[in-house]
Design a protein around this motif. Structure first.
Motif, PDB file in Angstrom:
ATOM      1  N   UNK A  67      36.368  46.469  42.949  1.00  0.00           N
ATOM      2  CA  UNK A  67      35.288  47.193  43.195  1.00  0.00           C
ATOM      3  C   UNK A  67      35.335  48.489  41.881  1.00  0.00           C
ATOM      4  N   UNK A  68      36.647  48.808  41.475  1.00  0.00           N
ATOM      5  CA  UNK A  68      36.837  49.491  40.182  1.00  0.00           C
ATOM      6  C   UNK A  68      36.204  48.969  39.001  1.00  0.00           C
ATOM      7  N   UNK A  69      36.354  47.645  39.035  1.00  0.00           N
ATOM      8  CA  UNK A  69      35.866  46.946  37.812  1.00  0.00           C
ATOM      9  C   UNK A  69      34.170  46.880  37.787  1.00  0.00           C
TER      10      UNK A  69
ATOM     11  N   UNK B 191      36.221  43.020  34.970  1.00  0.00           N
ATOM     12  CA  UNK B 191      34.761  43.091  34.896  1.00  0.00           C
ATOM     13  C   UNK B 191      33.955  42.108  34.045  1.00  0.00           C
ATOM     14  N   UNK B 192      34.618  42.010  33.140  1.00  0.00           N
ATOM     15  CA  UNK B 192      34.115  40.988  32.037  1.00  0.00           C
ATOM     16  C   UNK B 192      34.038  39.617  32.545  1.00  0.00           C
ATOM     17  N   UNK B 193      34.872  39.084  32.886  1.00  0.00           N
ATOM     18  CA  UNK B 193      34.833  37.735  33.739  1.00  0.00           C
ATOM     19  C   UNK B 193      33.674  37.582  34.649  1.00  0.00           C
TER      20      UNK B 193
ATOM     21  N   UNK C 242      22.724  45.917  37.420  1.00  0.00           N
ATOM     22  CA  UNK C 242      21.559  46.068  36.706  1.00  0.00           C
ATOM     23  C   UNK C 242      21.645  45.918  35.322  1.00  0.00           C
ATOM     24  N   UNK C 243      22.775  46.643  34.703  1.00  0.00           N
ATOM     25  CA  UNK C 243      23.281  46.359  33.316  1.00  0.00           C
ATOM     26  C   UNK C 243      23.501  45.166  32.828  1.00  0.00           C
ATOM     27  N   UNK C 244      24.210  44.633  33.730  1.00  0.00           N
ATOM     28  CA  UNK C 244      24.791  43.227  33.387  1.00  0.00           C
ATOM     29  C   UNK C 244      23.585  42.359  33.225  1.00  0.00           C
TER      30      UNK C 244
ATOM     31  N   UNK D 104      31.876  40.233  20.162  1.00  0.00           N
ATOM     32  CA  UNK D 104      32.735  40.928  20.954  1.00  0.00           C
ATOM     33  C   UNK D 104      33.352  40.181  21.775  1.00  0.00           C
ATOM     34  N   UNK D 105      32.945  39.061  22.548  1.00  0.00           N
ATOM     35  CA  UNK D 105      33.558  38.219  23.570  1.00  0.00           C
ATOM     36  C   UNK D 105      34.780  37.557  22.671  1.00  0.00           C
TER      37      UNK D 105
END
Length: 476
Positions: A57-59, A92-94, A214-216, A251-252
């Protein structure tokens, strides 16, 4: 479906694509969170399930409130106050990578152009299902860890004497001070209990999750060079998408290099599990903090207490017991000259993004000056938006204090924040310079437009030109 994108997707197909995207994303985030927390030993203090749910949830843009209550020396009302504002970007990235990849894969069947209504329906289905699952996790991600001092072996087993029973004999006359109050007070300390809990704020977490998803999805659409765009936005294939995909790629890749470095460091470390677990949870935090810092975006911050030890060298030396210390590459290099290598690596990274932008941007009938200007413009815009985002994501605000009737028994904290306006300005400058340099290099070597997508080539050719897409004109 035709290339026009006039066909409408069936509701079942839209729902199935949404289920696939959301399920894969949450499974990956939960797996990384659980493994990372297990490796750092967090499950030794509490249940792994609620911790994993809270971390996910935090991620995903949620909010977790830690709380505590301490009962010591017979005093009531003692409380542990803490505040945490750190996003575990490794988790979050994964999730973002898988969510975005599955989502844009589901768009490819629409052809070169997708209807705006269909795109909105697909994105809305993914967002709604994502928020439903996230809301469920907010209910699961609550737990309390109770630390009982008696469980530390101070009392001893019933058949053993224990520490308290040995004290009078070991201390001698000192134990009689105050009519035996010293052992009595130690007994109260041993009976102390501390309950430390964490609670997920459902409302703020769902709202933050809505912004996150939405941003993702927006970023996924912008960087997916082979996904269709709605009618009227086809120009994005040859303008923003090459630059966005190039910067996204480097960046990735930088995060991958950070994970490889952590794996190498773990081999010779005394606590390899801790190193690997920390890297799984926070490798993007460290790497993406270093990118704006290496591009000379100024930061400021401070650290105190035990949290100073979590900072890498020489940052720990610079921030130890400071409240609001300016952080720059030059200041860190005064403590360790190797910090200049960070600046070199970041400059090379942004130059690589410039070359990739030029290779992925179709040339069409554009002159060399026009091609260089286009690459510089769009990479400058994309970098100007990305650097402040990295600054916002990697900012750290963490503090904790244990207060007993107003007396501070323990205090620790970290504050790290970058300069957003400076990141915007420097991002525009670095992006424009790298875009121009990359375009000149690609033009000189004949690689300009060599990896442009089919949609970008079609957009650059236009209906009025019959020349081969992406080919240069003589004398251009």
């Amino acid at each position: 479906m035709g290339a026009s994108g006039g066909g409408r997707a069936r509701p079942g197909e839209v729902l199935l694509a949404a289920v696939a995207a959301v399920s894969w994303a949450f499974l990956a985030m939960a797996g990384v969170a659980a493994l990372g927390l297990h490796l750092v030993g967090a499950d030794g203090a509490g249940a792994l399930g609620p911790m994993t749910a809270a971390a996910v949830v935090l991620a995903a843009g949620g909010s977790v409130i830690p709380s505590g209550d301490v009962e010591a020396f017979g005093l009531q009302g003692a409380q542990a106050h803490s505040a945490i504002d750190v996003v575990p970007l490794g988790i979050g990235l994964v999730g973002a990578l898988l969510l975005g990849w599955v989502f844009v894969r589901s768009l490819r069947g629409a052809g070169a152009v997708i209807g705006g209504a269909e795109l909105a329906a697909r994105a809305g289905a993914v967002a709604l299902l994502f928020l439903l699952v996230l809301a469920g996790l907010t209910w699961v991600g609550n737990d309390t860890v109770t630390i009982d001092a008696a469980s530390l072996g101070l009392k001893g087993k019933p058949e053993q004497e224990g520490l308290l029973g040995k004290l009078p004999g070991e201390l001698g006359d000192i134990a009689d001070i105050g009519s035996g109050l010293l052992p009595d007070r130690i007994q109260r300390l041993i009976d102390a209990k501390a309950a430390v809990g964490f609670t997920v704020e459902a409302g703020r977490s769902v709202l933050g999750g809505a912004v996150w998803v939405v941003a993702v999805l927006l970023i996924a659409v912008l960087v997916a060079r082979r996904a269709p765009m709605p009618r009227g936005l086809e120009a994005a294939h040859r303008t923003v998408r090459p630059a966005a995909s190039a910067l996204y790629g480097v960046l990735v890749l930088a995060v991958g290099a950070g994970l490889a470095a952590a794996l190498y460091a773990a081999i010779g470390d005394d606590h390899p599990r801790l190193v690997l677990g920390s890297a799984l949870l926070g490798a993007p935090n460290g790497v993406w903090l270093g990118v704006p810092l290496g591009l000379f975006v100024p930061w400021h911050g401070g650290a105190s207490g035990a949290l100073v030890r979590v900072l890498p060298d020489p940052l720990d030396k610079l921030l130890a017991d400071e409240k609001d210390e300016p952080i720059t590459v030059a200041r860190l290099a005064e403590l360790d000259g190797r910090v200049w290598l960070l600046a070199v690596a970041c400059v090379l990274m942004i130059l690589a993004a410039g070359v990739l932008t030029a290779v992925r941007t179709p040339v069409g009938r554009t002159s060399r000056a026009g091609f260089v200007g286009r690459c510089a413009l769009w990479l400058g815009i994309v970098t100007a938006l990305t650097l402040p985002l990295l600054v916002r994501l990697t900012g750290v605000s963490a503090g904790a204090s244990l207060s007993v009737l107003g007396f501070d028994a323990f205090g620790a904290g970290i504050e790290l924040h970058g300069n957003g306006p400076a990141a915007l300005a420097l991002g525009a400058g670095w992006g424009a310079a790298a875009g121009a340099a990359g375009a000149l290099a690609a033009w000189a070597t004949g690689a300009a437009g060599g990896q442009a997508s089919r949609f970008a080539l079609d957009s650059a050719r236009g209906p009025a030109h019959g020349s081969a897409p992406g080919s240069r004109l003589n004398g251009a």
